[in-house]
Write an enzyme that holds these catalytic residues in place. Structure first.
Site, PDB file in Angstrom:
ATOM      1  N   SER A  43      28.022  10.253 -28.647  1.00 20.23           N
ATOM      2  CA  SER A  43      27.643   9.428 -27.810  1.00 20.23           C
ATOM      3  C   SER A  43      26.691   8.134 -27.908  1.00 20.23           C
ATOM      4  CB  SER A  43      29.025   8.539 -26.936  1.00 20.23           C
ATOM      5  OG  SER A  43      30.425   8.466 -27.320  1.00 20.23           O
TER       6      SER A  43
ATOM      7  N   LYS B 149      25.369   5.800 -29.870  1.00 25.25           N
ATOM      8  CA  LYS B 149      25.491   4.859 -29.724  1.00 25.25           C
ATOM      9  C   LYS B 149      24.487   3.676 -29.701  1.00 25.25           C
ATOM     10  CE  LYS B 149      30.605   4.482 -28.738  1.00 25.25           C
ATOM     11  NZ  LYS B 149      30.837   6.745 -28.271  1.00 25.25           N
TER      12      LYS B 149
ATOM     13  N   SER C 130      30.897   2.616 -23.461  1.00 28.02           N
ATOM     14  CA  SER C 130      31.659   3.537 -24.444  1.00 28.02           C
ATOM     15  C   SER C 130      32.954   3.512 -25.758  1.00 28.02           C
ATOM     16  CB  SER C 130      31.201   5.000 -23.928  1.00 28.02           C
ATOM     17  OG  SER C 130      30.598   5.876 -25.230  1.00 28.02           O
TER      18      SER C 130
ATOM     19  N   LYS D  36      22.590   6.458 -21.351  1.00 30.13           N
ATOM     20  CA  LYS D  36      23.895   6.605 -21.671  1.00 30.13           C
ATOM     21  C   LYS D  36      24.383   8.672 -21.462  1.00 30.13           C
ATOM     22  CE  LYS D  36      27.230   5.386 -24.702  1.00 30.13           C
ATOM     23  NZ  LYS D  36      28.263   6.608 -24.221  1.00 30.13           N
TER      24      LYS D  36
END
Length: 385
Positions: A67, A70, A127, A229
């Site tokens: 992720s 992102k 997320s 993140k």
């Protein structure tokens, strides 16, 4: 054209350190221990302002970013918003494909209309894979087309070991990045989009009456951490990008492929504490600040201020700032006309024989040719130079 090299004893911000270096006692300086051992497939610790790499391992190896992908989804969306192609209050119709996207979710519902600013929060804080796909489809028509946009932005940022196939980070063939590339991307978000970067420090977000907490445990663990993140898949392991600011120093840490949520947080904390404890950053010059002056011939003025087109930061072990040595090379004779884009010399900083910086010097103003009499007089004088 000749080059003149000299110690920059007149550099205003380096004057005191250079003089003080004669009294320094290198043997008394505190040692810098090795960076903490990190149980990750790859990691890197970078100073945000100078770009100096303080610690790294396998930082250029191509790995599944999960992720953390992102971050580029966000960067591309932020860039399109800044261009005016979209607005934060634009409404996005949620497709069935976005709604059906698995993994972490924002819980948007098919056929509903959701504002872009809500989707951004759902993507960053929760997320949400569904939010990421909805943003990608709204921005570029399809997620595949958006991935092409992501890769173009990656190319512009100099991410040499990165290729995106989707906007979520769900496992896909030929979808990869590296710790170094991710650090570049995180720095670009912080530098270029401060108005959006603040979202990465928000601890929770509620949408559709469902409250989800930010998965970045460092936001609770270390008050100096303000982003950025997490990522996790079976293939990628537990990944974490963190950024922390203490005083005038900001560090970015990237860990890929740790064994657990706790492991990535523990390793991140160890790297950040080590970096802040044993290193320091200094802004030596701001962009456009005069570094020195040069004699200008045949121009409207005879003294030309020279400076840098970008701020000059250095990162070095604590206590070494006064040991920096500076040298400068200037083209001579320097003859008008000159423009701010004309490189006319170089500024070099070294510490104990190692290069810290090597940047070009530029005129800080455009100077046209002087009058006929001045040009004639200077032509004669130059014969004796």
């Amino acid at each position: 054209m000749r080059l003149i090299t000299a110690l920059c004893l007149a550099l205003p911000l380096l004057l005191a350190p250079l003089h003080a270096s004669a009294q320094a006692e290198p043997a008394m300086l505190p040692p810098v221990p090795a960076a903490p051992a990190v149980a990750a497939r790859a990691h890197i610790l970078v100073d945000f302002n100078s770009g100096a790499v303080l610690a790294e391992n396998a930082a250029d190896e191509r790995m599944d970013p999960a992720s953390i992908t992102k971050l580029m989804t966000a960067y591309a969306v932020f860039s399109e918003l800044r261009k005016g192609e979209m607005a934060l209050d634009d409404m996005v119709t949620v497709s069935e494909r976005a709604w059906r996207t698995g993994g972490s979710r924002m819980f948007i519902e098919v056929g509903t209309r959701v504002r872009i600013d809500q989707l951004i929060r759902g993507m960053i804080i929760q997320s949400g894979n569904d939010a990421s796909v909805a943003l990608a489809e709204h921005t570029a028509g399809t997620e595949a087309a958006f991935a092409q946009l992501m890769n173009e932005y990656a190319r512009r940022l100099g991410m040499r070991n990165t290729n995106f196939r989707n906007a979520t980070g769900l496992p896909a063939e030929d979808h990869y990045s590296s710790a170094r590339d991710i650090a570049l991307l995180a720095a670009a978000i912080i530098r270029e989009f401060p108005e959006f970067y603040s979202l990465y420090s928000e601890r929770e977000y509620t949408y559709n009456e469902i409250t989800q907490r930010n998965r970045n445990k460092m936001l609770w663990r270390d008050p100096s951490v303000d982003g950025i993140k997490t990522g996790m898949t079976d293939a990628a392991g537990y990944c974490l990008v963190s950024s922390a600011e203490r005083g005038d120093m900001r560090l970015i840490s990237v860990l890929l492929g740790t064994s657990s949520d706790k492991a990535r947080a523990d390793a991140t904390q160890a790297l950040l504490n080590w970096g802040f404890r044993f290193f320091e950053s200094h802004r030596v010059y701001a962009a456009g600040e005069p570094v020195t002056t040069a004699r200008l011939w045949k121009g409207e003025v005879e003294e030309l201020p020279l400076g840098l087109q970008q701020a000059l930061w250095v990162t070095l072990p604590r206590g070494r700032y006064e040991l920096i040595e500076a040298t400068m090379e200037l083209q001579t004779p320097l003859v008008a006309p000159v423009a701010p884009d004309d490189a006319v010399g170089r500024l070099r900083l070294t510490l104990e024989g190692e290069s810290l910086a090597d940047l070009q010097l530029y005129p800080l103003a455009h100077v046209a040719e002087g009058g006929l009499l001045r040009r004639a007089l200077h032509s004669v004088q130059l014969w004796f130079e």
